[in-house]
Scaffold this motif. Structure first.
Motif, short mmCIF file in Angstrom:
data_model
loop_
_atom_site.label_atom_id
_atom_site.label_comp_id
_atom_site.label_asym_id
_atom_site.label_seq_id
_atom_site.Cartn_x
_atom_site.Cartn_y
_atom_site.Cartn_z
N THR A 64 0.84 -1.18 0.00
CA THR A 64 0.00 0.00 0.00
C THR A 64 0.88 1.24 0.00
O THR A 64 2.07 1.16 0.30
N TYR A 65 0.31 2.36 -0.37
CA TYR A 65 1.02 3.62 -0.18
C TYR A 65 0.06 4.69 0.29
O TYR A 65 -1.14 4.60 0.10
N GLY A 66 0.65 5.67 0.95
CA GLY A 66 -0.12 6.80 1.46
C GLY A 66 0.76 8.03 1.46
O GLY A 66 1.89 8.00 0.97
N PRO A 67 0.28 9.12 2.02
CA PRO A 67 1.04 10.36 2.01
C PRO A 67 2.41 10.19 2.67
O PRO A 67 2.56 9.44 3.63
N PHE A 68 3.39 10.91 2.13
CA PHE A 68 4.72 10.93 2.73
C PHE A 68 4.76 11.97 3.84
O PHE A 68 5.16 11.67 4.96
N ARG A 69 4.36 13.17 3.52
CA ARG A 69 4.24 14.25 4.49
C ARG A 69 3.06 15.10 4.06
O ARG A 69 2.62 15.04 2.92
N SER A 70 2.56 15.92 4.96
CA SER A 70 1.42 16.77 4.62
C SER A 70 1.89 18.00 3.86
O SER A 70 3.08 18.35 3.87
N GLY A 71 0.97 18.64 3.22
CA GLY A 71 1.25 19.87 2.48
C GLY A 71 1.31 19.64 0.99
O GLY A 71 1.69 18.57 0.52
N PRO A 72 0.94 20.65 0.22
CA PRO A 72 0.86 20.50 -1.24
C PRO A 72 2.20 20.25 -1.91
O PRO A 72 2.24 19.66 -2.99
N GLY A 73 3.28 20.64 -1.30
CA GLY A 73 4.59 20.43 -1.91
C GLY A 73 4.98 18.96 -2.00
O GLY A 73 5.86 18.60 -2.78
N TYR A 74 4.31 18.11 -1.22
CA TYR A 74 4.60 16.67 -1.23
C TYR A 74 3.52 15.87 -1.96
O TYR A 74 3.47 14.65 -1.83
N ALA A 75 2.71 16.53 -2.74
CA ALA A 75 1.56 15.88 -3.38
C ALA A 75 1.95 14.74 -4.31
O ALA A 75 1.14 13.84 -4.55
N HIS A 76 3.17 14.73 -4.81
CA HIS A 76 3.59 13.71 -5.77
C HIS A 76 4.56 12.70 -5.17
O HIS A 76 5.23 11.97 -5.89
N GLU A 79 4.75 7.35 0.58
CA GLU A 79 5.51 6.34 1.32
C GLU A 79 4.73 5.03 1.24
O GLU A 79 3.52 5.01 1.40
N HIS A 80 5.45 3.96 0.97
CA HIS A 80 4.77 2.67 0.82
C HIS A 80 5.16 1.70 1.93
O HIS A 80 6.14 1.90 2.64
N SER A 81 4.35 0.66 2.01
CA SER A 81 4.61 -0.44 2.92
C SER A 81 4.31 -1.73 2.18
O SER A 81 3.36 -1.80 1.40
N ILE A 82 5.13 -2.74 2.41
CA ILE A 82 4.91 -4.06 1.83
C ILE A 82 5.26 -5.10 2.89
O ILE A 82 6.28 -4.98 3.56
N GLN A 83 4.38 -6.07 3.05
CA GLN A 83 4.61 -7.14 4.01
C GLN A 83 4.10 -8.45 3.42
O GLN A 83 3.06 -8.46 2.77
N LEU A 84 4.85 -9.51 3.68
CA LEU A 84 4.51 -10.83 3.16
C LEU A 84 4.49 -11.86 4.29
O LEU A 84 5.18 -11.69 5.30
N GLY A 90 10.61 -14.84 -1.20
CA GLY A 90 11.53 -15.50 -2.12
C GLY A 90 10.86 -16.14 -3.32
O GLY A 90 11.51 -16.88 -4.06
N ARG A 91 9.60 -15.85 -3.55
CA ARG A 91 8.85 -16.45 -4.66
C ARG A 91 8.47 -15.45 -5.73
O ARG A 91 7.72 -15.80 -6.64
N GLY A 92 8.93 -14.21 -5.63
CA GLY A 92 8.58 -13.19 -6.61
C GLY A 92 7.27 -12.47 -6.32
O GLY A 92 6.85 -11.61 -7.09
N ILE A 93 6.64 -12.81 -5.21
CA ILE A 93 5.35 -12.20 -4.87
C ILE A 93 5.53 -10.74 -4.47
O ILE A 93 4.76 -9.88 -4.87
N GLY A 94 6.59 -10.46 -3.70
CA GLY A 94 6.87 -9.07 -3.33
C GLY A 94 7.15 -8.21 -4.55
O GLY A 94 6.66 -7.09 -4.67
N ARG A 95 7.93 -8.74 -5.48
CA ARG A 95 8.23 -8.01 -6.72
C ARG A 95 6.95 -7.75 -7.51
O ARG A 95 6.73 -6.65 -8.02
N ALA A 96 6.07 -8.74 -7.59
CA ALA A 96 4.81 -8.56 -8.32
C ALA A 96 3.93 -7.50 -7.65
O ALA A 96 3.34 -6.65 -8.33
N LEU A 97 3.86 -7.53 -6.32
CA LEU A 97 3.10 -6.51 -5.61
C LEU A 97 3.67 -5.12 -5.86
O LEU A 97 2.93 -4.18 -6.15
N MET A 98 4.99 -4.99 -5.77
CA MET A 98 5.61 -3.68 -5.95
C MET A 98 5.48 -3.18 -7.38
O MET A 98 5.25 -1.99 -7.60
N THR A 99 5.60 -4.06 -8.35
CA THR A 99 5.43 -3.64 -9.75
C THR A 99 4.02 -3.11 -9.97
O THR A 99 3.83 -2.06 -10.60
#
Length: 162
Positions: A64-76, A79-84, A90-99
């Protein structure tokens, strides 16, 4: 294995994945376990930006991803999180999720993805490096868990020129 948008009904599986990591590792500095209701609310708030990997009806991980910091300067920037689950590693599942997550981010005009990784999690650092993330900073002793001071490694990936 398929990647799909998370649904509130996935919250129990996601809770189990994340709470195991909270309880049993230094991969996160968090010590408070999550509740399915709060994860279901996160899924609804981030519709389209909360993905799960599923195999034979079992959720093996999420990204998933969400805001990095507040404010319009950070609109683009996000910050993401990935957990398996352990059996998914080691099966390519993390890579598939991130892609899939990166492609969604690009479609939504995200320019940079940021990862905040515990220095006690060298596997996650190597994983992100393999995906094109660069280490851009280390913050010594900003986290504390199990009576230890922990460093935070900041990594980022520039996705596209806007």
């Amino acid at each position: 294995m398929k990647i799909r948008h998370a649904q509130p009904a996935d919250s129990a599986s996601i809770t189990q994945i994340t709470n195991t990591i909270i309880r049993d590792s230094l991969a996160t500095f968090t010590t408070e376990e999550r509740q399915p209701e709060s994860i279901a609310a996160d899924i609804e708030a981030r519709s389209g930006y909360f993905l799960v990997a599923e195999e034979e009806g079992k959720v093996l991980g999420f990204a998933t991803y969400g805001p990095f910091r507040s404010g319009p300067g950070y609109a683009h920037t996000r910050e993401h999180s990935i957990q398996l689950t352990p059996e998914a590693r080691g099966r390519g599942i993390g890579r598939a999720l991130m892609t899939t997550l990166e492609n969604a981010a690009i479609e939504n005009n995200v320019h940079v993805l940021v990862a905040g990784i515990s220095s006690e999690n060298p596997t996650a650092i190597a994983f992100h490096m393999a995906l094109g993330f660069s280490e851009v900073g280390r913050m010594p002793q900003v986290g504390r868990k199990w009576g230890r001071w922990l460093d935070l490694v900041l990594m980022q990936k520039i996705l596209a020129s806007n």
